[in-house]
Design a protein around this motif. Structure first.
Motif, PDB file in Angstrom:
ATOM      1  N   LYS A 148     -28.356  26.418  94.167  1.00 27.91           N
ATOM      2  CA  LYS A 148     -28.389  25.906  93.021  1.00 27.91           C
ATOM      3  C   LYS A 148     -29.361  26.534  91.922  1.00 27.91           C
ATOM      4  O   LYS A 148     -30.327  26.847  92.428  1.00 27.91           O
ATOM      5  N   VAL A 149     -28.687  26.370  90.765  1.00 24.02           N
ATOM      6  CA  VAL A 149     -29.506  27.146  89.732  1.00 24.02           C
ATOM      7  C   VAL A 149     -29.804  26.315  88.605  1.00 24.02           C
ATOM      8  O   VAL A 149     -28.920  25.301  88.203  1.00 24.02           O
ATOM      9  N   LEU A 150     -30.837  26.443  88.006  1.00 29.50           N
ATOM     10  CA  LEU A 150     -31.077  25.874  86.719  1.00 29.50           C
ATOM     11  C   LEU A 150     -31.218  26.897  85.755  1.00 29.50           C
ATOM     12  O   LEU A 150     -31.958  27.913  85.664  1.00 29.50           O
ATOM     13  N   GLU A 167     -21.108  28.193  83.209  1.00 31.34           N
ATOM     14  CA  GLU A 167     -20.370  27.213  83.874  1.00 31.34           C
ATOM     15  C   GLU A 167     -19.332  27.541  84.913  1.00 31.34           C
ATOM     16  O   GLU A 167     -18.837  27.080  85.927  1.00 31.34           O
ATOM     17  N   GLN A 168     -18.381  28.546  83.956  1.00 32.08           N
ATOM     18  CA  GLN A 168     -17.359  28.920  84.785  1.00 32.08           C
ATOM     19  C   GLN A 168     -17.644  29.829  85.754  1.00 32.08           C
ATOM     20  O   GLN A 168     -16.941  29.952  86.995  1.00 32.08           O
ATOM     21  N   MET A 169     -18.672  30.728  85.829  1.00 33.49           N
ATOM     22  CA  MET A 169     -19.374  31.568  86.811  1.00 33.49           C
ATOM     23  C   MET A 169     -19.713  30.650  88.116  1.00 33.49           C
ATOM     24  O   MET A 169     -19.163  30.988  89.282  1.00 33.49           O
ATOM     25  N   ALA A 170     -20.151  29.536  87.640  1.00 31.76           N
ATOM     26  CA  ALA A 170     -20.572  28.592  88.835  1.00 31.76           C
ATOM     27  C   ALA A 170     -19.554  27.847  89.793  1.00 31.76           C
ATOM     28  O   ALA A 170     -19.386  28.043  90.893  1.00 31.76           O
ATOM     29  N   ARG A 171     -18.426  27.747  88.729  1.00 28.67           N
ATOM     30  CA  ARG A 171     -17.245  27.202  89.490  1.00 28.67           C
ATOM     31  C   ARG A 171     -16.441  28.468  90.382  1.00 28.67           C
ATOM     32  O   ARG A 171     -16.190  28.164  91.432  1.00 28.67           O
ATOM     33  N   GLN A 172     -16.441  29.596  89.749  1.00 28.16           N
ATOM     34  CA  GLN A 172     -15.721  30.794  90.478  1.00 28.16           C
ATOM     35  C   GLN A 172     -16.559  31.268  91.782  1.00 28.16           C
ATOM     36  O   GLN A 172     -15.903  31.338  92.733  1.00 28.16           O
ATOM     37  N   HIS A 173     -17.947  31.193  91.620  1.00 32.71           N
ATOM     38  CA  HIS A 173     -18.643  31.526  92.892  1.00 32.71           C
ATOM     39  C   HIS A 173     -18.971  30.625  93.693  1.00 32.71           C
ATOM     40  O   HIS A 173     -19.645  30.830  94.869  1.00 32.71           O
ATOM     41  N   GLY A 174     -18.818  29.410  93.381  1.00 38.39           N
ATOM     42  CA  GLY A 174     -19.227  28.150  94.325  1.00 38.39           C
ATOM     43  C   GLY A 174     -20.990  27.795  94.484  1.00 38.39           C
ATOM     44  O   GLY A 174     -21.311  27.680  95.561  1.00 38.39           O
ATOM     45  N   PHE A 175     -21.441  27.821  93.221  1.00 32.50           N
ATOM     46  CA  PHE A 175     -22.877  27.519  93.235  1.00 32.50           C
ATOM     47  C   PHE A 175     -23.067  26.253  92.313  1.00 32.50           C
ATOM     48  O   PHE A 175     -22.243  25.994  91.332  1.00 32.50           O
ATOM     49  N   GLY A 176     -24.122  25.525  92.470  1.00 35.30           N
ATOM     50  CA  GLY A 176     -24.342  24.375  91.703  1.00 35.30           C
ATOM     51  C   GLY A 176     -25.125  24.873  90.578  1.00 35.30           C
ATOM     52  O   GLY A 176     -26.116  25.868  90.582  1.00 35.30           O
ATOM     53  N   LEU A 177     -25.012  24.378  89.126  1.00 35.16           N
ATOM     54  CA  LEU A 177     -25.628  24.641  87.816  1.00 35.16           C
ATOM     55  C   LEU A 177     -25.957  23.475  87.142  1.00 35.16           C
ATOM     56  O   LEU A 177     -25.212  22.616  86.842  1.00 35.16           O
ATOM     57  N   ASP A 178     -27.207  23.454  86.873  1.00 32.13           N
ATOM     58  CA  ASP A 178     -27.863  22.344  86.067  1.00 32.13           C
ATOM     59  C   ASP A 178     -28.322  23.302  84.458  1.00 32.13           C
ATOM     60  O   ASP A 178     -28.867  24.387  84.736  1.00 32.13           O
ATOM     61  N   TRP A 179     -27.860  22.659  83.455  1.00 32.66           N
ATOM     62  CA  TRP A 179     -28.115  23.477  82.184  1.00 32.66           C
ATOM     63  C   TRP A 179     -29.049  22.557  81.347  1.00 32.66           C
ATOM     64  O   TRP A 179     -28.971  21.488  81.232  1.00 32.66           O
ATOM     65  N   ALA A 180     -30.372  23.025  80.909  1.00 27.72           N
ATOM     66  CA  ALA A 180     -31.465  22.269  80.206  1.00 27.72           C
ATOM     67  C   ALA A 180     -31.341  22.922  78.692  1.00 27.72           C
ATOM     68  O   ALA A 180     -31.618  24.211  78.666  1.00 27.72           O
ATOM     69  N   TRP A 181     -31.601  22.055  77.743  1.00 25.12           N
ATOM     70  CA  TRP A 181     -31.678  22.815  76.364  1.00 25.12           C
ATOM     71  C   TRP A 181     -33.329  22.647  76.012  1.00 25.12           C
ATOM     72  O   TRP A 181     -33.766  23.039  74.963  1.00 25.12           O
TER      73      TRP A 181
END
Length: 266
Positions: free
Chosen positions: A28-30, A51-65
């Motif tokens: 999982k990546v922040l 986010e497409q990268m996360a779906r392609q490679h199967g990892f979790g991603l949270d995005w913060a502004w």
């Protein structure tokens, strides 16, 4: 027309929604992308691409502004990507949170603007984590990038000689031992002195790194100075470069020997 508008709204909602983590995610990546004066329009392109990268490679991603995640528990993440977000955005306990995350074995990926810390010397730990101090950069130009370490994942998909356009950051000498250069730029292929009136850039000479990695204070750190133009996040080579660094920072995998060790204290 209504159908077209509805389709656009649906696309926007899907692009804006975070990629949910699942039990199947390998890590999982922040991603922390705090807009600033010179780096804000890239986020429109970068967010859906990562986010497409996360779906392609199967990892979790949270995005913060913003830096709010540093006020909470970071232990659920394997890596933090500082996407054009420098350390001076963090204050007080947030800085201690990042230090604790790294010391617990977490990975950090620092991208472009994240390499610039103001004022210098205000957070020495962060500057040592980056590994080199930013000096200045000329205007965006096309240049020849050389792969210096083809055994590191951030270089796997790149040709040995790569034409790229960016801000070619200049740096001071290494602040820690053990930095391993992944990419360098050939200063003969652009004009290091092409800069705005009143400023002076002279280049770094034959040794001009633009991406590197090291084990630091218990964790793993990958640094890339590339990534200023928003169009970079539409480029397959650049995204492969970025993902290689994220994968290694999150897992320590993809390289041989002791370069991925996390027990070194810098």
């Amino acid at each position: 027309m209504k159908t077209l508008l509805a389709s656009f709204v649906l696309w926007w909602l899907l692009a804006a929604a975070p990629v949910p983590a699942s039990a199947d995610d390998q890590f999982k990546v922040l991603v922390v992308a705090v807009p600033n004066r010179y780096h804000h329009d890239y986020t429109v392109v970068a967010k859906p691409r990562l986010e497409q990268m996360a779906r392609q490679h199967g990892f979790g991603l949270d995005w913060a502004w913003n830096t709010a995640p540093f006020d909470a528990d970071l232990s659920g993440f394997d890596a933090i990507v500082l996407l054009n977000t420098p350390g001076d955005e963090l204050r007080g306990a947030q800085r201690a949170a990042l230090e604790g995350f790294v010391r617990a074995g977490g990975g950090v990926v620092a991208v472009h603007r994240a390499l610039i810390f103001n004022p210098p010397g205000d957070w020495p730990w962060f500057e040592r984590m980056i590994g080199r101090a930013f000096r200045i950069h000329p205007m965006v130009q096309t240049a020849l990038v050389r792969v210096e370490d083809a055994s590191f994942p951030a270089a796997f998909a790149l040709p040995s000689r790569w034409i790229w356009s960016d801000e070619w950051y200049e740096f001071g000498p290494p602040l820690v031992d053990g930095l391993r250069t992944v990419l360098s730029v050939d200063e003969r292929s652009y004009d290091p002195g092409r800069i705005w009136p009143g400023q002076v850039a002279r280049g770094m000479g034959a040794d001009h790194p633009v991406a590197w990695y090291h084990a630091f204070d218990g964790g793993r750190v990958f640094v890339t100075a590339l990534g200023h133009p928003p169009a970079a996040y539409d480029d397959a080579d650049y995204l492969a470069h970025l993902y290689g660094g994220i994968w290694w920072a999150a897992t320590g995998r993809g390289i041989d020997g002791d370069a991925g060790a996390t027990d070194a204290g810098d």
